[in-house]
Every structure is written in C-alpha cells, then in structure tokens.
Design an enzyme around this catalytic site. Structure first.
Site, short mmCIF file in Angstrom:
data_model
loop_
_atom_site.label_atom_id
_atom_site.label_comp_id
_atom_site.label_asym_id
_atom_site.label_seq_id
_atom_site.Cartn_x
_atom_site.Cartn_y
_atom_site.Cartn_z
N LEU A 170 0.84 -1.21 0.00
CA LEU A 170 0.00 0.00 0.00
C LEU A 170 0.87 1.25 0.00
O LEU A 170 1.94 1.26 0.59
CB LEU A 170 -0.88 0.02 1.26
CG LEU A 170 -1.98 -1.02 1.34
CD1 LEU A 170 -2.47 -1.16 2.78
CD2 LEU A 170 -3.14 -0.64 0.43
N GLU A 198 -10.32 0.15 7.39
CA GLU A 198 -9.95 -1.05 8.14
C GLU A 198 -8.67 -0.82 8.93
O GLU A 198 -7.73 -0.25 8.39
CB GLU A 198 -9.75 -2.21 7.15
CG GLU A 198 -10.97 -2.48 6.30
CD GLU A 198 -10.64 -3.12 4.95
OE1 GLU A 198 -9.55 -3.71 4.82
OE2 GLU A 198 -11.47 -3.02 4.05
N LYS A 257 -5.07 -1.24 10.21
CA LYS A 257 -3.92 -1.91 9.57
C LYS A 257 -3.14 -2.65 10.65
O LYS A 257 -2.37 -2.05 11.40
CB LYS A 257 -3.04 -0.89 8.86
CG LYS A 257 -1.95 -1.55 8.03
CD LYS A 257 -1.26 -0.53 7.14
CE LYS A 257 -0.28 -1.18 6.18
NZ LYS A 257 0.81 -1.88 6.81
N LYS A 260 -1.03 6.32 8.16
CA LYS A 260 -0.32 5.90 9.37
C LYS A 260 -0.60 6.84 10.53
O LYS A 260 -0.84 8.03 10.31
CB LYS A 260 1.19 5.88 9.11
CG LYS A 260 1.63 4.86 8.06
CD LYS A 260 1.47 3.46 8.59
CE LYS A 260 1.97 2.40 7.67
NZ LYS A 260 3.40 2.22 7.64
N CYS A 289 22.44 16.63 43.07
CA CYS A 289 22.82 15.70 42.00
C CYS A 289 23.04 14.33 42.62
O CYS A 289 23.16 14.20 43.85
CB CYS A 289 24.09 16.22 41.34
SG CYS A 289 24.81 15.05 40.16
N CYS A 322 25.65 12.83 42.71
CA CYS A 322 26.96 12.84 43.37
C CYS A 322 26.88 13.55 44.72
O CYS A 322 27.86 13.59 45.47
CB CYS A 322 28.00 13.50 42.47
SG CYS A 322 27.82 15.30 42.36
#
Ligand code: IVH
Length: 460
Positions: free
Chosen positions: A79, A110, A112, A302, A396, A398
């Site tokens: 397609l 429909e 896909k 899509k 952080c 650390c």
C-alpha cells in the site's frame, strides 16, 4: 570461556532440532530456557562472544528446509502511505484527476494490523492451498500451518460461495498472548511470523494465531459490488473480519474517524500502525487499477505516533554529560508499536510540575520514530487518593548542589537544573567519556558505552 560458550550453543541447536523439527524434546522447557539464559549471560559478560545461532541473533527457529514456492494468481500488492491531511488530499486529488471529475468518495476503513499477510485458495468450498505473501509475486506454501488457525475454515458449505476464490488477510497474535511469549520474540509480529513459518505445523498450533480477512485475489464468479459486500459475506461464511471496520465518506469523516481510532488504539488487543482506506465501490477500484507496487484505490494512513497506557513505578533522575538532571519515569513494561518500553523521559522539573506527574500514576506514553518515549498525559481519575506530589531532588546523584542557570539571551531561568561540580562529578565524567568514544565524537570501534561502564566500575 569460548569453548564453554560454543558447547552451550551446540546444546541449544540440538534441542532446537529435537523440539522444532522432530517434535520430541528431551529436556523440560525450564532447562531449555536455562541454556538460553546462560548463553545470553555469557555474551553480556564477554562481548567478544558471538554466534549466529545465539538467541540474541536468531529469533525462534529457522526451518532447515525451504518451503515449496507458488506464484500468486493475482499479485499481492503493498500500500502507498499517507502521514498527514495533505498526503490524503493528494491521494484524493490523484483519484479525481484520473476520473476527470470530483465526487464524494465512499471508503471502507480497516485497521492496519501489523502482522503477516497470507492468501487462501478455495476451490468448490475446499481450502486447497495457503501461501505467505513472499515478494508479492511468489509466496511460500504454508497450507498445513495456516490450517492450524481456528479463524480459517477448511470447508465452506454454502450455495453462494464462489467456485474459485483467493482470500487474503492478516495473520497476527493478540497482545495478551504475546505477553506470555515476551522472552522469545522481540515483538508480536516476529512471534506470528516465527510461528507461521515453522516446518512442523504442530509448533504453529502451540502459538494461538488469529486471521482477519481484508481482501481477495481471484473470485469466480464475481458476485460483489463493494468491499463492504465482500466483508459482510465473508463473515457470514464463517471467516473473521475486524469488528472495527467502518464506512466513511469524504476527507472530513476520514480525519474524524482517524483521530478517534488513534485515541482508542491502545485499548485494542493487537497492534495497529494506521488505518487502510479503500474505495468501497469495486467498479471504481478496477477503473483506477494499480501502479506496479500498490493500488491507486487504497492508502495506508499511518498514525503520527505510537501511544500506550501504563503505570509509573518510580521516578529517578539521570545526569547527562553537561550536568543536566533529567527525570525519567520507570514504567510497567508495555508494548508501544512493537517495542517493549520500560522508561519514559519526563524532560525536566517544570514538566513534572506542569503535568503534576506522580509515582503510581496511570499515564499515556508516546513513541515517535526513534526518540525516547515521552509521557503525554496523566489520567488523574485513576490516581490513588494517598499519592503525593513528586519532590524534585535539589542535589545531583553525586551529592553536589544543582542550579538553574540564567539564559544569556532571554535573561530567564533555564528549565534545566544542572550539577555544579563539573568533571569532579563522577556521573558527569562517566557520561563525558561515553560521549568521547561515541559515533558523534572519536567513534572508537569496540569501545562503547557498556565498556566505559565496565572500566568505570572496575575503577580502571
Ligand atoms: S490491503 C491491494 N488491508 O498491509 C491491497 N492490507 O502494506 C493490499 N494489511 O501486505 C493490502 N491490514 O499485510 C490491506 N486491512 C488491510 C490490511 C492490510 C494489514 C497489511 C498487509 C499488506 C500490507 C500492505
């Protein structure tokens, strides 16, 4: 180490043959899985180990002998794709140009499904052959494997069933079934394909496959006027068609229906990557005809991105090479467009505040192309009453202070919080090393992220 590894590969090959080809396994599933696990663990530990029969390379078992080939009487086309409204307008425009007039087109819509297409030939009501799509011109004869699928009737006793008909549809596996096989296949499509192409149909039987009809090749005598006629009749004869098929008219209805399906796709029990729009009138279809690869009367529209619903198990922070602190949601693993996702980026502190994202929340995540999945929305109705706001860590990993810099051009505070310690932060240093060896910088072959992590952990 290598000898031990190759011994395990040989063992796996032997048991694969016994299981898949001879259908007479001599060890339990658990012991078989253990061999696979041992191989994968060795590969993880020693990156120089590689073999084409490893479960990390080959998915399932490739049959040793090839299937017999058969030429399709009518080609199995693919397609053309549309990704946005403009592409759809162009699709319709071409139809109008071809017909030399503008009309309101009626479409059969429909879902896909992302599966494997297969063709079934019935003569006088009897299923005489089933083939895979192959290259579109020639397919593999997989009749016995297809016969194991419950949705495929082997005999149709109905007066109006065409004398000679090729029926086409998509073989797929339900998400709920795939969940049980997650360790063996990368995605539902691979699972369906692996199962369908087993040399021994008994193996196909073990994985429950489904088959939805979407079209036809030859029909003698031709008794249908529209695609809807065909789908209605085919379901009366005992075949399965997708219950989400629909008829729409014009581009506005297409757009509306498309948005609706994109929203509801994650609630379906199978993966779909878009919707197929086919001109409903078969006369009009044959007037338009085909290009060499696809019909002019159909288009696969899509979805823009892949979405799924899941739950946040935890929120952690990651430190990047520039010291940027990125929050990441650890989510319950979910398949998004064929890929299992367990992390989603939350971008930054402001994003968490703005969307009020909390641990335990039910969220919709989205994966577009190759980018890291993102959190699109939070379903606050499903939120636990005891849940608390997420407090973004001020430090952080650390232990150092973090700060938001002032952007020079806007004079405003940055959205990103950064560690202030620079190279002295071991997390930043590690990420900087990973960057230096990467494709974007020195591109050092054989020295990637994983090796840097191993060297770092060994304090090398
Ligand atoms: S129609 C000539 N309808 O998508 C018409 N295909 O990209 C060609 N597929 O090979 C196919 N659902 O495997 C059609 N409702 C549907 C479909 C569908 C899935 C697959 C099929 C085909 C591929 C084309």
């Amino acid at each position: 180490i290598r000898n031990n590894y190759l011994k395990k590969i040989d063992e796996l090959k032997k048991h694969n043959k016994l299981y898949f080809e001879n259908s007479s396994p001599v060890i339990s599933d658990k012991d078989y899985d253990q061999i696979k696990k041992d191989i994968l663990n060795l590969e993880k530990k020693f990156s120089y180990l590689k073999d084409e029969s490893s479960p990390s390379v080959s998915l399932g078992y490739t049959p040793s002998k090839n299937f017999i080939k058969s030429k399709h009487r009518v080609k199995m086309l693919s397609l053309s794709n549309a990704f946005d409204t403009k592409d759809l307008e162009n699709f319709e425009k071409k139809i109008f140009n071809y017909l030399n007039k503008k009309i309101e087109v009626e479409y059969s819509v429909e879902p896909k499904i992302d599966g494997i297409s297969a063709s079934l030939t019935y003569k006088n009501g009897l299923l005489i052959m089933g083939t895979s799509r192959g290259d579109g011109t020639t397919g593999e004869v997989i009749t016995e494997n297809l016969k194991t699928i419950k949705d495929i009737p082997q005999k149709i006793i109905s007066k109006d069933f065409p004398r000679d008909i090729d029926i086409r549809g998509e073989v797929f596996i339900k998400r709920s079934e795939f969940d049980k096989l997650k360790n063996d296949f990368a995605n539902p499509r691979n699972a369906a394909s692996g199962s369908l192409r087993q040399k021994n149909p008994e193996q196909t039987k073990k994985i429950p496959l489904k088959y939805f009809i979407y079209g036809f090749g030859i029909i003698e005598p031709m008794i249908f006027k529209t695609q809807l006629d065909f789908l209605t009749k085919i379901s009366e004869w005992g075949f399965s068609v997708n219950p989400n098929n629909k008829i729409v008219r014009g581009l506005d209805e297409i757009e509306k229906h498309h948005n609706f399906m994109e929203e509801s796709r994650s609630s379906l029990d199978y993966d779909i990557d878009g919707l197929v729009y086919k001109i409903n009138n078969l006369d009009l279809q044959s007037r338009l005809g085909n290009t060499s690869s696809s019909p002019r009367w159909a288009v696969a529209y899509k979805f823009s991105s892949e979405k799924a619903i899941t739950k946040i198990k935890n929120i952690i922070i990651q430190v990047g090479r520039t010291g940027a602190i990125t929050p990441v949601a650890k989510v319950e693993p979910v398949t998004v467009g064929g890929v299992v996702v367990s992390n989603a980026t939350l971008h930054n502190e402001d994003e968490i505040k703005r969307k009020d994202i909390r641990i335990g929340d039910t969220i919709t995540i989205q994966r577009a192309g190759d980018v890291i999945p993102q959190v699109v929305s939070v379903d606050k109705l499903k939120r636990n009453k005891n849940s608390v706001k997420f407090v973004f860590p001020e430090k952080c990993l650390c232990g150092s202070k973090t700060q938001k810099e002032i952007n020079n051009s806007t004079n405003k505070e940055d959205a990103v919080r950064r560690c202030t310690r620079g190279y002295d932060c071991s997390f930043i240093a590690r990420e900087k090393l990973k960057h230096i060896v990467s494709k974007e910088a020195f591109n050092i072959d054989g020295l990637g992220k994983k090796v840097i992590d191993q060297f770092w952990d060994l304090k090398l």
